[in-house]
Design a protein around this motif. Structure first.
Motif, mmCIF file in Angstrom:
data_model
loop_
_atom_site.group_PDB
_atom_site.id
_atom_site.type_symbol
_atom_site.label_atom_id
_atom_site.label_comp_id
_atom_site.label_asym_id
_atom_site.label_seq_id
_atom_site.Cartn_x
_atom_site.Cartn_y
_atom_site.Cartn_z
ATOM 1 N N PHE A 169 0.795 -1.220 0.000
ATOM 2 C CA PHE A 169 0.000 0.000 0.000
ATOM 3 C C PHE A 169 0.835 1.281 0.000
ATOM 4 N N ARG A 170 2.108 1.189 -0.380
ATOM 5 C CA ARG A 170 2.932 2.389 -0.439
ATOM 6 C C ARG A 170 2.439 3.279 -1.577
ATOM 7 N N PRO A 171 2.660 4.583 -1.498
ATOM 8 C CA PRO A 171 2.120 5.502 -2.504
ATOM 9 C C PRO A 171 2.590 5.235 -3.932
ATOM 10 N N SER A 186 -3.241 -5.272 -13.198
ATOM 11 C CA SER A 186 -4.654 -5.654 -13.209
ATOM 12 C C SER A 186 -5.272 -5.531 -14.594
ATOM 13 N N SER A 218 3.172 2.465 -5.511
ATOM 14 C CA SER A 218 2.862 1.166 -6.096
ATOM 15 C C SER A 218 1.557 1.136 -6.874
ATOM 16 N N ARG A 219 0.788 2.191 -6.851
ATOM 17 C CA ARG A 219 -0.516 2.192 -7.523
ATOM 18 C C ARG A 219 -0.382 1.926 -9.022
ATOM 19 N N LYS A 220 0.559 2.584 -9.679
ATOM 20 C CA LYS A 220 0.722 2.408 -11.135
ATOM 21 C C LYS A 220 1.091 0.969 -11.469
ATOM 22 N N THR A 221 1.946 0.360 -10.689
ATOM 23 C CA THR A 221 2.349 -1.025 -10.930
ATOM 24 C C THR A 221 1.162 -1.967 -10.839
ATOM 25 N N TYR A 222 0.350 -1.826 -9.807
ATOM 26 C CA TYR A 222 -0.778 -2.729 -9.620
ATOM 27 C C TYR A 222 -1.889 -2.452 -10.612
ATOM 28 N N GLU A 223 -2.083 -1.202 -11.032
ATOM 29 C CA GLU A 223 -3.083 -0.908 -12.052
ATOM 30 C C GLU A 223 -2.667 -1.513 -13.386
#
Length: 66
Positions: A30-32, A42, A34-39
């Protein structure tokens, strides 16, 4: 070493270690940044939505080569 020493270690220090390890993984996910990597990850199933891959024989399993 006998069972009681291992049991005492598992009930105290190893439990603390596993809890800290779990918190570290949760914070890593949940680090700031990491959102792009997980999007991106997915979206993998939808990348070839306009031209999906098809097998030559209906019902053929491409992963196992059957």
């Amino acid at each position: 070493m006998d069972y009681h020493i291992f049991r005492e270690f598992a009930d105290s220090w190893f439990l603390i270690f596993l809890f800290v390890f779990f918190l570290g993984i949760v914070l890593w996910v949940f680090r700031p940044g990491s959102r792009k990597t997980y999007e991106d990850t997915s979206d993998i199933p939808f990348r070839h939505e306009d031209n999906p891959a098809s097998s030559s024989v209906p019902g053929e399993n491409r992963d196992r080569g059957e």
